[in-house]
Design a protein around this motif. Structure first.
Motif, PDB file in Angstrom:
ATOM      1  N   UNK A  48      37.185  47.012  34.134  1.00 19.18           N
ATOM      2  CA  UNK A  48      38.110  45.886  34.172  1.00 19.18           C
ATOM      3  C   UNK A  48      38.406  45.476  35.612  1.00 19.18           C
ATOM      4  N   UNK A  49      38.346  44.173  35.856  1.00 17.83           N
ATOM      5  CA  UNK A  49      38.615  43.636  37.182  1.00 17.83           C
ATOM      6  C   UNK A  49      39.974  42.940  37.172  1.00 17.83           C
ATOM      7  N   UNK A  50      40.807  43.271  38.149  1.00 10.62           N
ATOM      8  CA  UNK A  50      42.130  42.648  38.232  1.00 10.62           C
ATOM      9  C   UNK A  50      41.996  41.177  38.621  1.00 10.62           C
ATOM     10  N   UNK A 103      32.527  34.534  40.537  1.00  7.17           N
ATOM     11  CA  UNK A 103      32.311  35.289  41.757  1.00  7.17           C
ATOM     12  C   UNK A 103      33.624  35.769  42.336  1.00  7.17           C
ATOM     13  N   UNK A 104      33.535  36.646  43.304  1.00  2.96           N
ATOM     14  CA  UNK A 104      34.749  37.137  43.965  1.00  2.96           C
ATOM     15  C   UNK A 104      35.400  35.988  44.719  1.00  2.96           C
ATOM     16  N   UNK A 125      42.206  34.339  40.831  1.00  2.00           N
ATOM     17  CA  UNK A 125      41.517  35.045  41.902  1.00  2.00           C
ATOM     18  C   UNK A 125      40.966  36.368  41.380  1.00  2.00           C
ATOM     19  N   UNK A 126      39.658  36.549  41.558  1.00  4.00           N
ATOM     20  CA  UNK A 126      38.992  37.783  41.131  1.00  4.00           C
ATOM     21  C   UNK A 126      38.610  38.596  42.357  1.00  4.00           C
ATOM     22  N   UNK A 127      38.806  39.887  42.288  1.00  5.24           N
ATOM     23  CA  UNK A 127      38.496  40.747  43.422  1.00  5.24           C
ATOM     24  C   UNK A 127      37.011  40.982  43.618  1.00  5.24           C
ATOM     25  N   UNK A 158      49.508  28.628  28.275  1.00  5.67           N
ATOM     26  CA  UNK A 158      49.278  29.777  29.146  1.00  5.67           C
ATOM     27  C   UNK A 158      47.796  30.107  29.204  1.00  5.67           C
ATOM     28  N   UNK A 159      47.380  30.615  30.367  1.00  2.00           N
ATOM     29  CA  UNK A 159      45.998  31.034  30.534  1.00  2.00           C
ATOM     30  C   UNK A 159      45.932  32.561  30.579  1.00  2.00           C
ATOM     31  N   UNK A 160      44.885  33.105  30.005  1.00  3.28           N
ATOM     32  CA  UNK A 160      44.643  34.547  30.041  1.00  3.28           C
ATOM     33  C   UNK A 160      43.205  34.765  30.505  1.00  3.28           C
ATOM     34  N   UNK A 161      43.038  35.569  31.537  1.00  2.00           N
ATOM     35  CA  UNK A 161      41.701  35.839  32.081  1.00  2.00           C
ATOM     36  C   UNK A 161      41.454  37.348  32.043  1.00  2.00           C
ATOM     37  N   UNK A 162      40.480  37.742  31.246  1.00  2.00           N
ATOM     38  CA  UNK A 162      40.088  39.156  31.162  1.00  2.00           C
ATOM     39  C   UNK A 162      38.684  39.267  31.747  1.00  2.00           C
ATOM     40  N   UNK A 163      38.562  40.017  32.842  1.00  2.00           N
ATOM     41  CA  UNK A 163      37.276  40.092  33.551  1.00  2.00           C
ATOM     42  C   UNK A 163      36.788  41.533  33.647  1.00  2.00           C
ATOM     43  N   UNK A 164      35.459  41.684  33.596  1.00  2.00           N
ATOM     44  CA  UNK A 164      34.835  42.996  33.762  1.00  2.00           C
ATOM     45  C   UNK A 164      33.617  42.861  34.679  1.00  2.00           C
ATOM     46  N   UNK A 165      33.399  43.877  35.501  1.00  2.00           N
ATOM     47  CA  UNK A 165      32.251  43.850  36.404  1.00  2.00           C
ATOM     48  C   UNK A 165      30.990  44.310  35.689  1.00  2.00           C
ATOM     49  N   UNK A 166      29.901  44.424  36.441  1.00  2.00           N
ATOM     50  CA  UNK A 166      28.607  44.780  35.839  1.00  2.00           C
ATOM     51  C   UNK A 166      28.604  46.182  35.235  1.00  2.00           C
ATOM     52  N   UNK A 167      29.553  47.024  35.648  1.00  2.00           N
ATOM     53  CA  UNK A 167      29.649  48.382  35.103  1.00  2.00           C
ATOM     54  C   UNK A 167      30.557  48.456  33.879  1.00  2.00           C
ATOM     55  N   UNK A 168      31.081  47.309  33.488  1.00  2.00           N
ATOM     56  CA  UNK A 168      31.977  47.293  32.340  1.00  2.00           C
ATOM     57  C   UNK A 168      33.402  47.666  32.678  1.00  2.00           C
TER      58      UNK A 168
END
Length: 256
Positions: A189-191, A153-154, A126-128, A177-187
């Motif tokens: 980090x997204x939880x 997407x959110x 789940x991405x915020x 195990x899965x690892x998800x590293x996400x960043x928004x358009x501003x660079x």
């Protein structure tokens, strides 16, 4: 490969190819029996004392009245213990029944560990907010066996891995195990919250509380976040008539 913004969305990495014995009841019954015996002995002694008391120095009625009250309180406490034991047994039965209902169901539980079985492993995340995500799969040794970049997407998305590494190697069934590293358009980090998906294949009713087995891993009922029943199989029957007037029937299994 991009992830659609609809929720939930499925992300596909590649084309999918000790038994304990309770003694509570025995202990309680023994306690009640002991109490009854002691109380009877107490009454016998009290009656004897009353019969042989000194008229000039009679027994203190307050003293033996207090003792009678104490016996009554202990008896009441033992009865409450019996009732509590009954309630606990009812609760255990309810937990076992609830756990058995999960067998054969696909469930989502907290955590990043998932089981690869028959070339398929599924996680949810789940991405915020909308983000660019780097998704990696790691084996039990901590080695990255697959990684890929996705636009997500959110909301909540499913990620299905077919067991193939980034180099095309087919990895064996097991725990990953899965690892998800996400960043928004501003660079920034997204939880991202990750969950594991799997089918409950068995339940250990000897454990307290009961343990659900999912791909070799065990979980309690309170760790389950979402449940979906596996599709039931149905059959389709087709009848045909040949040129000589005979007929034949074909039954084909299908999933609803």
């Amino acid at each position: 490969m991009a992830v659609e913004a609809t929720n939930p969305t499925t992300v596909v990495s590649a084309p999918a190819k000790t038994t304990g014995t309770s003694t509570t009841g025995t202990t309680s019954a023994s306690s009640n029996s002991t109490l009854a015996s002691n109380f009877q002995t107490f009454l016998t002694l009290l009656t004897t004392q009353l019969q042989h008391q000194n008229p000039l120095d009679p027994l203190d009625t307050n003293q033996f009245t207090q003792q009678l009250v104490q016996f009554a309180q202990v008896e009441q406490q033992l009865k409450q213990n019996d009732q509590l034991t009954t309630l606990i047994n009812i609760q255990k039965t309810g937990q076992a029944t609830q756990a058995l209902n999960f067998v054969g169901s696909t469930v989502v539980v907290d955590g990043s560990s998932g089981s690869l079985k028959n070339g398929s492993a599924t996680w949810s995340f789940t991405s915020g907010q909308d983000a660019a995500a780097e998704i990696s799969i790691l084996n039990s040794a901590g080695q990255t066996v697959y990684s890929g970049s996705y636009n997500v997407g959110a909301g909540t998305h499913d990620f299905v891995w077919d067991g193939k590494g980034s180099d095309g190697t087919q990895w064996p069934d097991g725990t990953y195990k899965i690892s998800v590293v996400a960043k928004n358009s501003k660079g920034e980090t997204v939880s991202v919250q990750t969950d594991s998906q799997g089918v409950v294949d068995s339940v250990d009713l000897t454990a307290n509380p009961p343990l659900l087995s999912i791909g070799g891993q065990t979980f309690t009922v309170d760790q389950i976040k979402r449940v979906s029943k596996s599709p039931e199989k149905t059959t389709t029957t087709t009848s045909t008539t040949n040129s000589s007037g005979g007929s034949s029937t074909t039954t084909t299994p299908a999933e609803t």
